[in-house]
Design a protein around this motif. Structure first.
Motif, PDB file in Angstrom:
ATOM      1  N   VAL A 283       3.267  53.811   6.642  1.00  0.00           N
ATOM      2  CA  VAL A 283       3.218  52.431   6.171  1.00  0.00           C
ATOM      3  C   VAL A 283       4.391  51.915   6.250  1.00  0.00           C
ATOM      4  O   VAL A 283       4.716  50.770   7.070  1.00  0.00           O
ATOM      5  CB  VAL A 283       2.509  52.463   4.732  1.00  0.00           C
ATOM      6  CG1 VAL A 283       2.664  51.005   3.978  1.00  0.00           C
ATOM      7  CG2 VAL A 283       1.105  52.722   4.612  1.00  0.00           C
ATOM      8  N   ALA A 284       5.269  52.224   5.513  1.00  0.00           N
ATOM      9  CA  ALA A 284       6.789  51.852   5.549  1.00  0.00           C
ATOM     10  C   ALA A 284       7.714  51.848   6.598  1.00  0.00           C
ATOM     11  O   ALA A 284       8.519  51.069   7.002  1.00  0.00           O
ATOM     12  CB  ALA A 284       7.460  52.348   4.311  1.00  0.00           C
TER      13      ALA A 284
ATOM     14  N   ASN B 278       3.865  45.693  12.374  1.00  0.00           N
ATOM     15  CA  ASN B 278       3.422  44.362  11.573  1.00  0.00           C
ATOM     16  C   ASN B 278       4.520  43.420  11.590  1.00  0.00           C
ATOM     17  O   ASN B 278       4.224  42.216  11.870  1.00  0.00           O
ATOM     18  CB  ASN B 278       2.874  44.849  10.225  1.00  0.00           C
ATOM     19  CG  ASN B 278       2.378  43.855   9.376  1.00  0.00           C
ATOM     20  OD1 ASN B 278       1.303  43.302   9.876  1.00  0.00           O
ATOM     21  ND2 ASN B 278       2.966  43.061   8.763  1.00  0.00           N
ATOM     22  N   ARG B 279       5.746  43.755  11.213  1.00  0.00           N
ATOM     23  CA  ARG B 279       6.880  42.756  11.372  1.00  0.00           C
ATOM     24  C   ARG B 279       7.098  42.285  12.605  1.00  0.00           C
ATOM     25  O   ARG B 279       7.214  41.077  13.007  1.00  0.00           O
ATOM     26  CB  ARG B 279       8.096  43.315  10.749  1.00  0.00           C
ATOM     27  CG  ARG B 279       8.211  43.629   9.431  1.00  0.00           C
ATOM     28  CD  ARG B 279       9.680  44.492   8.979  1.00  0.00           C
ATOM     29  NE  ARG B 279      10.609  43.748   8.945  1.00  0.00           N
ATOM     30  CZ  ARG B 279      11.844  43.981   9.160  1.00  0.00           C
ATOM     31  NH1 ARG B 279      12.084  45.358   9.125  1.00  0.00           N
ATOM     32  NH2 ARG B 279      12.861  43.171   8.692  1.00  0.00           N
TER      33      ARG B 279
ATOM     34  N   LEU C 192      -2.064  48.658  10.289  1.00  0.00           N
ATOM     35  CA  LEU C 192      -2.281  49.968  10.884  1.00  0.00           C
ATOM     36  C   LEU C 192      -2.732  50.934   9.775  1.00  0.00           C
ATOM     37  O   LEU C 192      -3.709  51.849  10.267  1.00  0.00           O
ATOM     38  CB  LEU C 192      -1.263  50.320  11.835  1.00  0.00           C
ATOM     39  CG  LEU C 192      -0.874  49.747  13.079  1.00  0.00           C
ATOM     40  CD1 LEU C 192       0.406  50.149  13.773  1.00  0.00           C
ATOM     41  CD2 LEU C 192      -1.957  49.408  14.027  1.00  0.00           C
ATOM     42  N   PHE C 193      -1.983  50.821   8.559  1.00  0.00           N
ATOM     43  CA  PHE C 193      -2.265  51.624   7.584  1.00  0.00           C
ATOM     44  C   PHE C 193      -2.054  51.184   6.317  1.00  0.00           C
ATOM     45  O   PHE C 193      -1.403  49.922   6.295  1.00  0.00           O
ATOM     46  CB  PHE C 193      -1.164  52.846   7.801  1.00  0.00           C
ATOM     47  CG  PHE C 193      -0.999  53.526   8.989  1.00  0.00           C
ATOM     48  CD1 PHE C 193      -1.973  54.439   9.339  1.00  0.00           C
ATOM     49  CD2 PHE C 193       0.046  53.243   9.861  1.00  0.00           C
ATOM     50  CE1 PHE C 193      -1.778  55.344  10.636  1.00  0.00           C
ATOM     51  CE2 PHE C 193       0.165  53.823  11.278  1.00  0.00           C
ATOM     52  CZ  PHE C 193      -0.827  54.803  11.581  1.00  0.00           C
ATOM     53  N   ARG C 194      -2.880  51.428   5.297  1.00  0.00           N
ATOM     54  CA  ARG C 194      -2.668  51.174   3.965  1.00  0.00           C
ATOM     55  C   ARG C 194      -1.888  51.993   2.991  1.00  0.00           C
ATOM     56  O   ARG C 194      -2.333  53.161   2.952  1.00  0.00           O
ATOM     57  CB  ARG C 194      -3.997  50.524   3.437  1.00  0.00           C
ATOM     58  CG  ARG C 194      -4.680  49.539   4.626  1.00  0.00           C
ATOM     59  CD  ARG C 194      -6.011  48.876   3.869  1.00  0.00           C
ATOM     60  NE  ARG C 194      -6.480  48.024   4.757  1.00  0.00           N
ATOM     61  CZ  ARG C 194      -6.154  46.688   4.789  1.00  0.00           C
ATOM     62  NH1 ARG C 194      -5.159  46.385   4.127  1.00  0.00           N
ATOM     63  NH2 ARG C 194      -6.658  45.880   5.608  1.00  0.00           N
ATOM     64  N   LYS C 195      -1.229  51.434   2.001  1.00  0.00           N
ATOM     65  CA  LYS C 195      -0.695  52.190   1.121  1.00  0.00           C
ATOM     66  C   LYS C 195      -1.713  52.848   0.190  1.00  0.00           C
ATOM     67  O   LYS C 195      -2.974  52.373  -0.175  1.00  0.00           O
ATOM     68  CB  LYS C 195       0.109  50.968   0.135  1.00  0.00           C
ATOM     69  CG  LYS C 195       1.053  52.205  -0.894  1.00  0.00           C
ATOM     70  CD  LYS C 195       2.131  51.239  -1.659  1.00  0.00           C
ATOM     71  CE  LYS C 195       2.909  51.982  -2.509  1.00  0.00           C
ATOM     72  NZ  LYS C 195       3.870  51.228  -3.220  1.00  0.00           N
ATOM     73  N   ILE C 196      -1.758  54.041  -0.158  1.00  0.00           N
ATOM     74  CA  ILE C 196      -2.520  55.064  -1.116  1.00  0.00           C
ATOM     75  C   ILE C 196      -1.773  55.110  -2.306  1.00  0.00           C
ATOM     76  O   ILE C 196      -0.812  55.528  -2.481  1.00  0.00           O
ATOM     77  CB  ILE C 196      -2.791  56.413  -0.421  1.00  0.00           C
ATOM     78  CG1 ILE C 196      -3.262  56.163   1.103  1.00  0.00           C
ATOM     79  CG2 ILE C 196      -3.381  57.153  -1.331  1.00  0.00           C
ATOM     80  CD1 ILE C 196      -3.544  57.680   1.514  1.00  0.00           C
ATOM     81  N   GLU C 197      -2.708  54.455  -3.426  1.00  0.00           N
ATOM     82  CA  GLU C 197      -2.147  54.361  -4.680  1.00  0.00           C
ATOM     83  C   GLU C 197      -2.482  55.752  -5.498  1.00  0.00           C
ATOM     84  O   GLU C 197      -3.031  56.563  -5.125  1.00  0.00           O
ATOM     85  CB  GLU C 197      -2.674  53.367  -5.674  1.00  0.00           C
ATOM     86  CG  GLU C 197      -2.610  51.951  -4.935  1.00  0.00           C
ATOM     87  CD  GLU C 197      -1.206  51.370  -4.842  1.00  0.00           C
ATOM     88  OE1 GLU C 197      -0.317  51.960  -5.684  1.00  0.00           O
ATOM     89  OE2 GLU C 197      -1.068  50.467  -4.155  1.00  0.00           O
TER      90      GLU C 197
END
Length: 223
Positions: free
Chosen positions: A51-52, A59-60, A217-222
């Protein structure tokens, strides 16, 4: 002993996240020693690396390309190249051989790490260039003779970030094929572009070509 992560249960809990599991298993591959799978490491690698780092760079790049370049691949202005531009070009040109050598030696974990590191360098390059700041300084009505140096700098930054993104799609494809296909859709190019021989090239996306809106592309997992 039934102590396992069953794939069908994983897909129920994390729909559409096949590549995340692929990534974590490869990044932790026990190539020379035993390794443990933990959900904390799974979460950290997804959030911090996919993600980061990887997803954030792509994405940026897409968001800024639509904001600063009208959604099209800008041209390259070699007359205003600086050291940062030349450095990222060297990184793109040289990435293929290093990753290829590691793959041929079955060092999949290290080769995958090199791909993520290239995305990290892309983030660092963009942060140094700050095209969103340069845009505020660019004259809306440049004098006769074409774009201002500020606009040329923006064009160079976004052009190189887009070419780097295209290279990342090729380099990540052996590991995360679904991610690579999503990136192809964003670039509006055919699957042929993912041919390994195209890695390291700087003309994968043509100047003036319109690209689609970004997809996460990816999502944060809480927790």
């Amino acid at each position: 002993r039934n102590w396992a992560v069953w794939v069908h249960e994983y897909l129920e809990d994390f729909p559409g996240c096949e590549d995340v599991l692929r990534y974590v298993l490869c990044a932790n591959a026990p190539e020379t020693k035993d390794d443990d799978f933990t959900w904390k490491d799974f979460q950290d690698r997804n959030n911090n690396e996919l993600v980061a780092t990887f997803g954030n760079f792509v994405n940026r790049t897409w968001v800024l390309m639509h904001k600063l370049c009208g959604g099209k691949v800008p041209q390259l202005h070699e007359d205003v190249f600086d050291d940062d531009d030349k450095s990222i070009i060297r990184e793109i040109n040289g990435a293929k051989s290093g990753i290829e050598n590691l793959l041929e030696e079955y060092k999949f974990r290290e080769s995958l790490s090199e791909v993520i590191d290239l995305a990290r360098k892309g983030n660092q390059y963009m942060q140094k260039k700050e095209p969103w700041i340069v845009a505020k300084q660019a004259s809306p009505n440049p004098s006769e003779g074409g774009a201002s140096d500020a606009q040329k700098s923006i064009d160079n930054t976004m052009h190189l970030c887009l070419q780097l993104s295209a290279n990342l799609a090729i380099l990540i494809n052996p590991f995360l094929p679904n991610t690579a296909k999503t990136m192809l859709s964003m670039m509006k190019v055919v699957e042929k572009m993912l041919d390994w021989e195209n890695a390291g090239k700087l003309k994968l996306l043509s100047v003036g070509y319109s690209l689609r809106e970004p997809q996460l592309l990816f999502r944060k997992i809480e927790d």
